[in-house]
Design an enzyme around this catalytic site. Structure first.
Site, PDB file in Angstrom:
ATOM      1  CG  LEU A   8      36.301  52.569  39.573  1.00  0.00           C
ATOM      2  CD1 LEU A   8      36.499  52.487  38.053  1.00  0.00           C
ATOM      3  CD2 LEU A   8      35.409  53.738  39.938  1.00  0.00           C
ATOM      4  NE  ARG A  15      35.314  37.072  32.588  1.00  0.00           N
ATOM      5  CZ  ARG A  15      36.647  37.093  32.514  1.00  0.00           C
ATOM      6  NH1 ARG A  15      37.328  35.999  32.252  1.00  0.00           N
ATOM      7  NH2 ARG A  15      37.294  38.216  32.733  1.00  0.00           N
ATOM      8  CG  ASP A 105      38.024  43.763  40.059  1.00  0.00           C
ATOM      9  OD1 ASP A 105      38.821  44.721  40.093  1.00  0.00           O
ATOM     10  OD2 ASP A 105      37.518  43.337  39.012  1.00  0.00           O
ATOM     11  N   GLY A 138      44.204  45.872  29.010  1.00  0.00           N
ATOM     12  CA  GLY A 138      44.489  47.040  28.183  1.00  0.00           C
ATOM     13  C   GLY A 138      45.997  47.156  27.994  1.00  0.00           C
ATOM     14  CG  ASN A 357      42.190  20.803  85.963  1.00  0.00           C
ATOM     15  OD1 ASN A 357      43.263  20.683  85.389  1.00  0.00           O
ATOM     16  ND2 ASN A 357      41.205  19.927  85.834  1.00  0.00           N
TER      17      ASN A 357
HETATM   18  C1  UD1 Z   1      39.987  47.381  32.949  1.00  0.00           C
HETATM   19  C2  UD1 Z   1      40.784  48.373  32.104  1.00  0.00           C
HETATM   20  C3  UD1 Z   1      41.941  47.641  31.411  1.00  0.00           C
HETATM   21  C4  UD1 Z   1      42.801  46.981  32.446  1.00  0.00           C
HETATM   22  C5  UD1 Z   1      41.970  46.062  33.325  1.00  0.00           C
HETATM   23  C6  UD1 Z   1      42.812  45.561  34.489  1.00  0.00           C
HETATM   24  C7  UD1 Z   1      39.241  50.102  31.335  1.00  0.00           C
HETATM   25  C8  UD1 Z   1      38.445  50.614  30.210  1.00  0.00           C
HETATM   26  N1  UD1 Z   1      39.913  48.983  31.128  1.00  0.00           N
HETATM   27  O1  UD1 Z   1      39.402  46.472  32.059  1.00  0.00           O
HETATM   28  O2  UD1 Z   1      42.708  48.539  30.654  1.00  0.00           O
HETATM   29  O3  UD1 Z   1      43.847  46.241  31.799  1.00  0.00           O
HETATM   30  O4  UD1 Z   1      40.845  46.764  33.883  1.00  0.00           O
HETATM   31  O5  UD1 Z   1      42.114  44.635  35.251  1.00  0.00           O
HETATM   32  O6  UD1 Z   1      39.297  50.734  32.364  1.00  0.00           O
HETATM   33  N2  UD1 Z   1      33.481  49.072  37.038  1.00  0.00           N
HETATM   34  C9  UD1 Z   1      32.490  49.890  37.522  1.00  0.00           C
HETATM   35  N3  UD1 Z   1      31.565  50.396  36.663  1.00  0.00           N
HETATM   36  C10 UD1 Z   1      31.593  50.130  35.327  1.00  0.00           C
HETATM   37  C11 UD1 Z   1      32.602  49.275  34.844  1.00  0.00           C
HETATM   38  C12 UD1 Z   1      33.545  48.785  35.712  1.00  0.00           C
HETATM   39  O7  UD1 Z   1      32.423  50.180  38.715  1.00  0.00           O
HETATM   40  O8  UD1 Z   1      30.707  50.629  34.621  1.00  0.00           O
HETATM   41  C13 UD1 Z   1      34.458  48.518  37.972  1.00  0.00           C
HETATM   42  C14 UD1 Z   1      34.359  47.030  38.105  1.00  0.00           C
HETATM   43  O9  UD1 Z   1      33.504  46.690  39.174  1.00  0.00           O
HETATM   44  C15 UD1 Z   1      35.789  46.627  38.377  1.00  0.00           C
HETATM   45  C16 UD1 Z   1      36.599  47.679  37.659  1.00  0.00           C
HETATM   46  O10 UD1 Z   1      35.752  48.770  37.475  1.00  0.00           O
HETATM   47  O11 UD1 Z   1      36.101  46.692  39.744  1.00  0.00           O
HETATM   48  C17 UD1 Z   1      37.158  47.185  36.330  1.00  0.00           C
HETATM   49  O12 UD1 Z   1      36.114  46.886  35.476  1.00  0.00           O
HETATM   50  P1  UD1 Z   1      36.216  45.714  34.440  1.00  0.00           P
HETATM   51  O13 UD1 Z   1      34.959  45.669  33.658  1.00  0.00           O
HETATM   52  O14 UD1 Z   1      36.653  44.482  35.097  1.00  0.00           O
HETATM   53  O15 UD1 Z   1      37.384  46.264  33.490  1.00  0.00           O
HETATM   54  P2  UD1 Z   1      38.242  45.422  32.490  1.00  0.00           P
HETATM   55  O16 UD1 Z   1      37.457  45.169  31.266  1.00  0.00           O
HETATM   56  O17 UD1 Z   1      38.854  44.282  33.186  1.00  0.00           O
HETATM   57 CA    CA Z   2      38.543  43.156  35.198  1.00  0.00          CA
END
Ligand code: UD1
Ligand code: CA
Length: 449
Positions: A8, A15, A105, A138, A357
C-alpha cells in the site's frame, strides 16, 4: 504455497509536509517503497502489486525501476487501507495462495518475520509488536493466544488504549478469503474509512482462526513525519554499522560513517571517519577508505587506498592497489591496477592503464558543452602535473606529458608531449618593472587626493 504481495503506497503522508509522495522519501539512499519491496521480495512472491494514489506516476516509476514485473493498482481516493487492498484484488482474480499486505512506509520488516507469518497456521495472520509508546497504533485484542480483533486508536475505549500490543499493518491471509472479507468491509467508524484491520473480527465471526506473530518494534517502524524519517535513518545506520563490524570491517568512528542500503564491503577493509556511501558501492577486502570520502556507484578493488577527501562518482572502477588521494574526483572511469592519482585531479569518462601516474591538477576535459568525450591513458604513462587532456584524446603507453600541457592531439606510445608556451627569461628586468609599478601607484594616489 504461492505468495502474492500487495504494497500500500497511495497515502499522501500529510505530516511529511512535502511535495514528494511519502514513500519516495529515502532512507540509506533508497525510497521507503524500495525498502518495502526488498523486504517483500524475500518471500519470493509470484506477484507483486503496488497500490498508488498520491503522486501515482512517480511512485509507479520507482516501483517498476526496482522490479519491472511489478503490477500497479490505482486508488483514486484514499478511503482506507481496506479500500486500498480492494483496488489490488481484481488483479489477483484467479490467484490461489497467500496474500501478504505490506505498507510502503514501513521499510524495515525482516525476511525472517515474513517467513514466520507465512508459516503460521491461522487463516488470518497479523504482525504485531509491543510498543514502547503505543500512541495512535491500532490495538490487538488477544485472549488465550487467539486474536479477536484490531481496534483503531480513534475507535478504542480507554481500557483498550491501555493495550500495548499493536498492529504493524502487515497482514497475511489466503487470497480467496481476503477477497471475501474485504468485500464485506464498511466505513462505519470514527475515521469513515474502510479499515483492512476489520477483516480480523469478520474472520472470527465466521469461526475462522486469527493469530498474531510478533517482532521487535524496530522492524515495524513506520515513517509519518520527517522526524520519523531521520529516526529510520538512524536505526538503519546503527544496524548496518554493527553488521559491517561483525563481518570484519574496521570502522574507526562508526557513528560518522553512513552506508547505503546496498553497500557491500569486504573483510579487513578499514573505513576512516566521516565517509559517506551513496547507492551501488562495492569495496573488496583489504582496501582503505581514508576520512571524508564520498562514494557512489563505484567498485573498489583489493588493496586500493582512497582519500582523504576523495569523491568517487557512478561508473568508477578502481583496480587492485590503486591509490586515489585528496581532492580527486572520478566519474565513469576505469583505473587499472596500481594507478596513482594522488592530488587535486578530475578524471571523467576515461580509462587509465595499469601503473600510470596522474600528476596533481590533471583534468580530463570531457565535456564540450554539448557532448561528453573519452580519454584513454595507456599503461605506465606519466601525466605531468596540471595537464589538461582535451577529450576525445589518447595518451599512449609509457608516454609522458609535460607539466602544464594542454593535450589536444593523441600522443603515441613512448612519446613525450609538451603543449605549453615556451618560457622566456629577461635578465635584470624585474627591478625596472617594480619601479614602474611604484610610479603608477604614486600617480593614482595623487589623483584621488
Ligand atoms: C494503520 C493501521 C493501524 C496500524 C498502523 C501501523 C488500519 C486501518 N490501521 O494505521 O492499525 O497500527 O497502520 O502503522 O489499517 N494507505 C493507502 N490507501 C489508503 C489509506 C492508506 O494506500 O486509503 C496506505 C498508506 O499510504 C500507508 C499505509 O496504507 O502506507 C497505512 O496507512 P495509514 O493511513 O498510515 O494508516 P494508519 O492510520 O497509520
Ligand atoms: Ca501510518
Amino acid at each position: 504455497m504461492a505468495t502474492a504481495l500487495i504494497i500500500l503506497a497511495a497515502g499522501q503522508g500529510t505530516r511529511m509536509n512535502s511535495d514528494l509522495p511519502k514513500v519516495l522519501h529515502k532512507v540509506a539512499g533508497a525510497p521507503l517503497l524500495v525498502h518495502a519491496m526488498i523486504a517483500g521480495a524475500s518471500v519470493a512472491p509470484e506477484r507483486t502489486i503496488v497500490v498508488t494514489g498520491h503522486g501515482a506516476d512517480a511512485v509507479a516509476e520507482t516501483a517498476r525501476a526496482q522490479d519491472p514485473s511489478v503490477e500497479i493498482a490505482h486508488q483514486g481516493e484514499q478511503r482506507g487501507t481496506g479500500h486500498a487492498v480492494a483496488q489490488a484484488l481484481p488483479l489477483l482474480d484467479g490467484f490461489q495462495g497467500r496474500v501478504v499486505v505490506l505498507f510502503g512506509d514501513t521499510p524495515f520488516i525482516r525476511p525472517e518475520t515474513l517467513q514466520s507469518m507465512l508459516a503460521a497456521p491461522s487463516d488470518v495472520v497479523v504482525l504485531g509488536f509491543e510498543a514502547a509508546d503505543p500512541n495512535r497504533y491500532g490495538r490487538l485484542i488477544v485472549h488465550g493466544g487467539h486474536l479477536y480483533g484490531i481496534v483503531e486508536w480513534k475507535d478504542a475505549t480507554e481500557d483498550q488504549r491501555i493495550i500495548r500490543l499493536c498492529n504493524s499493518g502487515v497482514i497475511a491471509a489466503d487470497a480467496a478469503l481476503l477477497r471475501r472479507l474485504v468485500e464485506g468491509l464498511d466505513d462505519r467508524n470514527a475515521s469513515g474509512e474502510f479499515y483492512l484491520t476489520d477483516i480480523v473480527a469478520a474472520a472470527r465471526a465466521e469461526g475462522l482462526a486469527a493469530e498474531v506473530v510478533t517482532c521487535p518494534e524496530a522492524e515495524t517502524l513506520g515513517v509519518n513525519t520527517r522526524a520519523d524519517l531521520a529516526a529510520a535513518e538512524r536505526a538503519f545506520q546503527a544496524a548496518m554499522r554493527a553488521e559491517m563490524m561483525a563481518d570484519g570491517v574496521t570502522l574507526v568512528a562508526p557513528e560518522t560513517v553512513f552506508f547505503a542500503h546496498d553497500t557491500v564491503v569486504g573483510r579487513e577493509t578499514v573505513i576512516g571517519p566521516n565517509v559517506v556511501f551513496g547507492p551501488g558501492v562495492t569495496v573488496e577486502s583489504g582496501a582503505e577508505i581514508l576520512p571524508f570520502c564520498h562514494l557512489e556507484g563505484c567498485h573498489i578493488s583489493q588493496g586500493a587506498r582512497v582519500g582523504p577527501f576523495a569523491r568517487l562518482r557512478p561508473g568508477t572502477e578502481l583496480g587492485g592497489d590503486v591509490h586515489v588521494g585528496n581532492f580527486v574526483e572520478i566519474k565513469n572511469a576505469i583505473l587499472d591496477e596500481g594507478v596513482k592519482v594522488g592530488h587535486l585531479s578530475y578524471l571523467g569518462d576515461a580509462h587509465v592503464g595499469e601503473h600510470a601516474n596522474i600528476g596533481a591538477g590533471t583534468v580530463t576535459c570531457n565535456y564540450d558543452g554539448v557532448m561528453k568525450h573519452r580519454t584513454e591513458i595507456g599503461e605506465r604513462a606519466f601525466i605531468g602535473s596540471d595537464t589538461m587532456l582535451i577529450a576525445p584524446v589518447k595518451v599512449g603507453a609509457r608516454a609522458l606529458t609535460g607539466s602544464g600541457s594542454v593535450i589536444t592531439e593523441d600522443v603515441p606510445d613512448d612519446a613525450v608531449a609538451i603543449g605549453r608556451a615556451r618560457q622566456v627569461v629577461r635578465p635584470g628586468l624585474s627591478a625596472k618593472l617594480f619601479e614602474k609599478f611604484k610610479a603608477t601607484k604614486a600617480k593614482r594616489q595623487k589623483e584621488t587626493e
